[in-house]
Scaffold this motif. Structure first.
Motif, PDB file in Angstrom:
ATOM      1  N   VAL A   1       0.858  -1.181   0.000  1.00 50.43           N
ATOM      2  CA  VAL A   1       0.000   0.000   0.000  1.00 50.43           C
ATOM      3  C   VAL A   1       0.895   1.232   0.000  1.00 50.43           C
ATOM      4  CG1 VAL A   1      -1.873   1.215   1.155  1.00 50.43           C
ATOM      5  CG2 VAL A   1      -1.719  -1.278   1.321  1.00 50.43           C
ATOM      6  N   ALA A   2       0.678   2.111  -0.968  1.00 50.49           N
ATOM      7  CA  ALA A   2       1.518   3.300  -1.095  1.00 50.49           C
ATOM      8  C   ALA A   2       0.644   4.519  -1.331  1.00 50.49           C
ATOM      9  CB  ALA A   2       2.512   3.132  -2.239  1.00 50.49           C
ATOM     10  N   SER A   3       1.191   5.668  -1.059  1.00 47.01           N
ATOM     11  CA  SER A   3       0.480   6.917  -1.308  1.00 47.01           C
ATOM     12  C   SER A   3       0.502   7.238  -2.794  1.00 47.01           C
ATOM     13  CB  SER A   3       1.133   8.061  -0.526  1.00 47.01           C
ATOM     14  OG  SER A   3       0.574   9.297  -0.903  1.00 47.01           O
ATOM     15  N   GLY A   4      -0.623   7.743  -3.291  1.00 44.62           N
ATOM     16  CA  GLY A   4      -0.697   8.155  -4.683  1.00 44.62           C
ATOM     17  C   GLY A   4      -0.277   9.595  -4.897  1.00 44.62           C
ATOM     18  N   ALA A   5       0.113  10.270  -3.801  1.00 47.77           N
ATOM     19  CA  ALA A   5       0.543  11.664  -3.914  1.00 47.77           C
ATOM     20  C   ALA A   5       1.878  11.743  -4.652  1.00 47.77           C
ATOM     21  CB  ALA A   5       0.666  12.291  -2.527  1.00 47.77           C
ATOM     22  N   GLU A   6       1.999  12.718  -5.530  1.00 47.61           N
ATOM     23  CA  GLU A   6       3.195  12.846  -6.361  1.00 47.61           C
ATOM     24  C   GLU A   6       4.468  12.906  -5.525  1.00 47.61           C
ATOM     25  OE1 GLU A   6       4.850  12.829 -10.074  1.00 47.61           O
ATOM     26  OE2 GLU A   6       2.686  13.073  -9.810  1.00 47.61           O
ATOM     27  N   TRP A   7       4.424  13.648  -4.428  1.00 47.86           N
ATOM     28  CA  TRP A   7       5.637  13.860  -3.637  1.00 47.86           C
ATOM     29  C   TRP A   7       6.033  12.645  -2.799  1.00 47.86           C
ATOM     30  CZ3 TRP A   7       5.434  13.940   1.809  1.00 47.86           C
ATOM     31  CH2 TRP A   7       4.151  13.955   2.369  1.00 47.86           C
ATOM     32  N   ARG A   8       5.183  11.590  -2.780  1.00 46.77           N
ATOM     33  CA  ARG A   8       5.506  10.390  -1.997  1.00 46.77           C
ATOM     34  C   ARG A   8       5.736   9.158  -2.862  1.00 46.77           C
ATOM     35  NH1 ARG A   8       2.163   9.488   3.386  1.00 46.77           N
ATOM     36  NH2 ARG A   8       3.995   8.159   3.654  1.00 46.77           N
TER      37      ARG A   8
ATOM     38  N   TYR B   1      14.166 -10.238  -4.613  1.00 43.68           N
ATOM     39  CA  TYR B   1      13.141 -11.240  -4.323  1.00 43.68           C
ATOM     40  C   TYR B   1      12.183 -11.404  -5.502  1.00 43.68           C
ATOM     41  CZ  TYR B   1      14.661 -10.507   0.513  1.00 43.68           C
ATOM     42  OH  TYR B   1      15.408 -10.396   1.649  1.00 43.68           O
ATOM     43  N   PRO B   2      11.585 -12.612  -5.664  1.00 40.86           N
ATOM     44  CA  PRO B   2      10.570 -12.790  -6.714  1.00 40.86           C
ATOM     45  C   PRO B   2       9.382 -11.858  -6.460  1.00 40.86           C
ATOM     46  CG  PRO B   2      11.283 -14.901  -5.803  1.00 40.86           C
ATOM     47  CD  PRO B   2      11.841 -13.847  -4.908  1.00 40.86           C
ATOM     48  N   GLN B   3       8.878 -11.197  -7.504  1.00 39.26           N
ATOM     49  CA  GLN B   3       7.827 -10.201  -7.316  1.00 39.26           C
ATOM     50  C   GLN B   3       6.591 -10.474  -8.162  1.00 39.26           C
ATOM     51  OE1 GLN B   3       9.318  -6.189  -7.625  1.00 39.26           O
ATOM     52  NE2 GLN B   3      11.205  -6.648  -6.536  1.00 39.26           N
ATOM     53  N   GLN B   4       6.496 -11.663  -8.724  1.00 41.82           N
ATOM     54  CA  GLN B   4       5.391 -11.950  -9.627  1.00 41.82           C
ATOM     55  C   GLN B   4       4.026 -11.835  -8.946  1.00 41.82           C
ATOM     56  OE1 GLN B   4       8.031 -13.811  -9.078  1.00 41.82           O
ATOM     57  NE2 GLN B   4       8.863 -14.751 -10.944  1.00 41.82           N
ATOM     58  N   LYS B   5       3.943 -12.171  -7.660  1.00 42.07           N
ATOM     59  CA  LYS B   5       2.645 -12.179  -6.976  1.00 42.07           C
ATOM     60  C   LYS B   5       2.383 -10.890  -6.195  1.00 42.07           C
ATOM     61  CE  LYS B   5       4.799 -14.701  -3.146  1.00 42.07           C
ATOM     62  NZ  LYS B   5       4.798 -15.911  -2.331  1.00 42.07           N
ATOM     63  N   TRP B   6       3.208  -9.873  -6.371  1.00 36.16           N
ATOM     64  CA  TRP B   6       3.021  -8.618  -5.654  1.00 36.16           C
ATOM     65  C   TRP B   6       1.960  -7.760  -6.332  1.00 36.16           C
ATOM     66  CZ3 TRP B   6       8.453  -6.379  -4.026  1.00 36.16           C
ATOM     67  CH2 TRP B   6       9.148  -7.352  -3.289  1.00 36.16           C
ATOM     68  N   MET B   7       1.185  -7.069  -5.503  1.00 34.97           N
ATOM     69  CA  MET B   7       0.230  -6.076  -5.987  1.00 34.97           C
ATOM     70  C   MET B   7       0.519  -4.751  -5.304  1.00 34.97           C
ATOM     71  SD  MET B   7      -3.435  -8.027  -6.018  1.00 34.97           S
ATOM     72  CE  MET B   7      -3.798  -9.360  -7.153  1.00 34.97           C
ATOM     73  N   TYR B   8       0.291  -3.662  -6.010  1.00 39.87           N
ATOM     74  CA  TYR B   8       0.475  -2.325  -5.455  1.00 39.87           C
ATOM     75  C   TYR B   8      -0.879  -1.624  -5.425  1.00 39.87           C
ATOM     76  CZ  TYR B   8       5.450  -3.114  -6.433  1.00 39.87           C
ATOM     77  OH  TYR B   8       6.724  -3.621  -6.477  1.00 39.87           O
ATOM     78  N   PHE B   9      -1.304  -1.177  -4.243  1.00 28.82           N
ATOM     79  CA  PHE B   9      -2.554  -0.447  -4.082  1.00 28.82           C
ATOM     80  C   PHE B   9      -2.225   1.002  -3.733  1.00 28.82           C
ATOM     81  CE2 PHE B   9      -5.530  -4.183  -2.687  1.00 28.82           C
ATOM     82  CZ  PHE B   9      -5.241  -4.831  -3.875  1.00 28.82           C
ATOM     83  N   LEU B  10      -2.720   1.946  -4.533  1.00 27.87           N
ATOM     84  CA  LEU B  10      -2.506   3.371  -4.294  1.00 27.87           C
ATOM     85  C   LEU B  10      -3.853   4.054  -4.146  1.00 27.87           C
ATOM     86  CD1 LEU B  10       0.216   2.411  -5.672  1.00 27.87           C
ATOM     87  CD2 LEU B  10       0.431   4.763  -6.498  1.00 27.87           C
ATOM     88  N   PRO B  11      -4.330   4.220  -2.902  1.00 28.75           N
ATOM     89  CA  PRO B  11      -5.630   4.867  -2.699  1.00 28.75           C
ATOM     90  C   PRO B  11      -5.680   6.253  -3.344  1.00 28.75           C
ATOM     91  CG  PRO B  11      -4.869   3.845  -0.664  1.00 28.75           C
ATOM     92  CD  PRO B  11      -3.730   3.777  -1.633  1.00 28.75           C
ATOM     93  N   LEU B  12      -6.736   6.489  -4.142  1.00 26.55           N
ATOM     94  CA  LEU B  12      -7.036   7.794  -4.740  1.00 26.55           C
ATOM     95  C   LEU B  12      -5.990   8.269  -5.740  1.00 26.55           C
ATOM     96  CD1 LEU B  12      -8.310   9.691  -1.546  1.00 26.55           C
ATOM     97  CD2 LEU B  12      -9.587   8.238  -3.120  1.00 26.55           C
ATOM     98  N   ALA B  13      -5.148   7.387  -6.236  1.00 26.72           N
ATOM     99  CA  ALA B  13      -4.123   7.796  -7.201  1.00 26.72           C
ATOM    100  C   ALA B  13      -4.761   8.141  -8.545  1.00 26.72           C
ATOM    101  CB  ALA B  13      -3.099   6.687  -7.389  1.00 26.72           C
ATOM    102  N   GLN B  14      -4.225   9.170  -9.205  1.00 29.00           N
ATOM    103  CA  GLN B  14      -4.708   9.560 -10.522  1.00 29.00           C
ATOM    104  C   GLN B  14      -4.261   8.532 -11.574  1.00 29.00           C
ATOM    105  OE1 GLN B  14      -6.710  12.299 -11.055  1.00 29.00           O
ATOM    106  NE2 GLN B  14      -6.712  12.428  -8.812  1.00 29.00           N
TER     107      GLN B  14
ATOM    108  N   SER C   1      -5.230   1.861  -8.543  1.00 31.50           N
ATOM    109  CA  SER C   1      -5.771   2.932  -7.709  1.00 31.50           C
ATOM    110  C   SER C   1      -7.009   2.400  -6.993  1.00 31.50           C
ATOM    111  CB  SER C   1      -6.152   4.131  -8.579  1.00 31.50           C
ATOM    112  OG  SER C   1      -6.792   5.122  -7.807  1.00 31.50           O
ATOM    113  N   LEU C   2      -7.189   2.789  -5.734  1.00 33.39           N
ATOM    114  CA  LEU C   2      -8.385   2.400  -4.983  1.00 33.39           C
ATOM    115  C   LEU C   2      -9.291   3.619  -4.819  1.00 33.39           C
ATOM    116  CD1 LEU C   2      -7.003   0.113  -2.121  1.00 33.39           C
ATOM    117  CD2 LEU C   2      -7.970  -0.568  -4.321  1.00 33.39           C
TER     118      LEU C   2
END
Length: 493
Positions: free
Chosen positions: A401-408, A422-435, A453-454
């Motif tokens: 989970v990461a911030s969707g803000a440009e500065w972060r 590390y293997p990353q095939q099963k990783w997902m990235y969730f960015l709440p409110l990201a453009q 984006s969430l």
């Protein structure tokens, strides 16, 4: 040999660098913090050393060589004052804010998180490869905890080039035998000239020191038995080869070691590795691990939303808190208990069909996997809590989970880079409110389509049509049906 310093607080060197205070010293040098009078507010580190008259030319040559270096893990040398009449020389370099690896190690009482050790090792190999492929080749020769500085983000810097030297092809042994006892290669004591393989020995000695709680830095049968159990076993042969007495029996380059370490780590954490144990319950259990790229990204909020989505649509869910510093689950339990403070021994409570497990140990998570749950969702807190990284790597679905803000956005790209081995095939990235443009750019930068984006979801306990659609789309085809009775693999160490 200790030499008295000629520098005093308030003294100015070269009409530009005003001494503020002493920040370190060793047998051959003193280091001071200085302010740049031409660039007010800019701070530098000034290293004062004493040399003998017959060394003056080599001191100048070495200083010019160091000034020519350019690498993110090396301090910049920005100015040099050659030996005065008494042999005192001054190097002006970047002032690096942080602590030495020696102090960091002591603060953890010899038990640095294993992933931190792997990360630091990779960073050391990166900078050693730069030095060893430089023209001319540079041998550091003194890899020890006090010569390694760590920033707040655990970015490594080599800080003392006091005994670094050029490799000279025609030379059979070092003119001067220098290096820290316990970390220096055998050839640094007179059996031959130090070369790139000497630094690789020093790296192995440092790794052994860190993985045995500071008990060993030379390879012996007792040292091997003392290596901590959470160190990937595939790394032990690599470590053994680094610490061979004869240079020709070691690896030939830092790049080769880096490849070996990356391969060993990938194999260790591969889903079908024999080190993991199969746990099969009467209903298959799948694990979703949720970790924040940094503080304040909504990791717990997202873990709750995922858990209640799964409980509404897919089966019985346990939501496990492994972020022990967070008060979130305690507060939720108090609300669920109608305002009553949680009983210290009762860490399980239920909210809308989801079983919450507050401040749960790893052994308890393993027991949940063999129970009646279809899904176990683990709230791991932020990435800085590296003690829990293995749970993230072993999960069926690993969510960042990461911030969707440009500065972060740098937070998530830094995390991905630090964990690139590390293997990353099963990783997902969730960015709440990201453009949408941020999502597209990061997908390209991280080379993944699994970045989303969430939508706005004020109450993660309740159903939101927008969030329901988003999670249905994201998890479609990812989380298997429980009737498939797939096995979940979890590492026991």
């Amino acid at each position: 040999m200790h030499h008295p310093s000629k520098l005093l607080i308030g003294l100015t060197i070269g009409g530009r660098y005003e001494i503020i205070r002493k920040i370190g010293e060793g047998g051959m040098s003193h280091v001071y913090l200085a302010e740049d009078l031409k660039l007010p507010g800019k701070l530098w580190a000034v290293k004062e050393s004493v040399s003998q008259p017959n060394d003056y030319n080599s001191i100048r040559d070495e200083a010019q060589l160091l000034i020519s270096l350019s690498h993110a893990r090396l301090p910049r040398i920005v100015d040099f004052f050659p030996p005065d009449s008494e042999g005192y020389t001054y190097l002006v370099m970047d002032y690096i804010q942080g602590i030495t690896l020696e102090k960091y190690f002591s603060g953890y009482r010899g038990r640095i998180p294993m992933d931190s050790i792997l990360q630091l090792t990779d960073q050391l190999l990166e900078v050693l490869d730069y030095l060893h492929t430089h023209e001319p080749v540079i041998i550091f020769r003194d890899l020890k905890p006090s010569n390694i500085m760590l920033t707040e983000q655990l970015e490594l810097r080599l800080i003392d080039f006091g005994i670094a030297r050029n490799y000279k092809q025609e030379q059979t042994q070092d003119t001067v035998k220098l290096g820290t006892v316990g970390f220096a290669a055998p050839e640094q004591y007179g059996s031959g000239q130090s070369d790139a393989r000497s630094d690789l020995y020093g790296l192995g000695a440092l790794m052994l020191y860190l993985t045995t709680g500071g008990a060993f830095s030379e390879w012996t049968p007792k040292a091997e038995k003392s290596i901590r159990q959470d160190m990937p076993r595939k790394l032990i042969p690599v470590l053994r080869k680094l610490l061979q007495v004869a240079p020709e029996d070691r690896y030939g380059s830092a790049a080769e070691v880096r490849q070996e370490l990356a391969a060993a780590v990938r194999q260790e954490f591969a889903p079908d590795h024999r080190h993991v144990r199969n746990i099969t319950g009467r209903i298959s259990t799948q694990v979703v691990a949720v970790m924040g790229a940094s503080n304040g990204t909504g990791t717990t909020h997202t873990a709750i939303a995922i858990s209640h989505f799964l409980a509404r649509n897919h089966g019985k869910v346990a939501l496990v808190e492994m972020n022990v510093r967070s008060p979130a689950f305690r507060r939720i339990q108090q609300i669920a208990n109608r305002g009553l403070a949680p009983n210290g021994g009762n860490r399980k409570f239920e909210v809308q069909g989801v079983d919450y497990w507050r401040q749960t140990a790893r052994a308890e998570v393993i027991s949940l996997l063999s129970g009646s749950y279809n899904y176990v969702v683990i709230d791991l807190g932020t990435y800085r809590e590296r003690e829990r990284l293995e749970e993230f790597l072993r999960a069926d679905v690993s969510v960042i989970v990461a911030s969707g803000a440009e500065w972060r956005l740098q937070d998530v790209t830094d995390m991905a880079q630090n964990l690139s081995r590390y293997p990353q095939q099963k990783w997902m990235y969730f960015l709440p409110l990201a453009q949408s443009d941020v999502v597209q750019r990061l997908r390209k930068e991280l080379n993944t389509s699994q970045l989303y984006s969430l939508p706005l979801h004020m109450d993660p306990f309740d159903k939101s049509e927008d969030m329901e659609r988003a999670l249905n789309r994201i998890f479609q085809g990812t989380l298997g049906e429980t009737k498939r009775r797939r096995r979940f693999r979890f590492g026991l160490s």
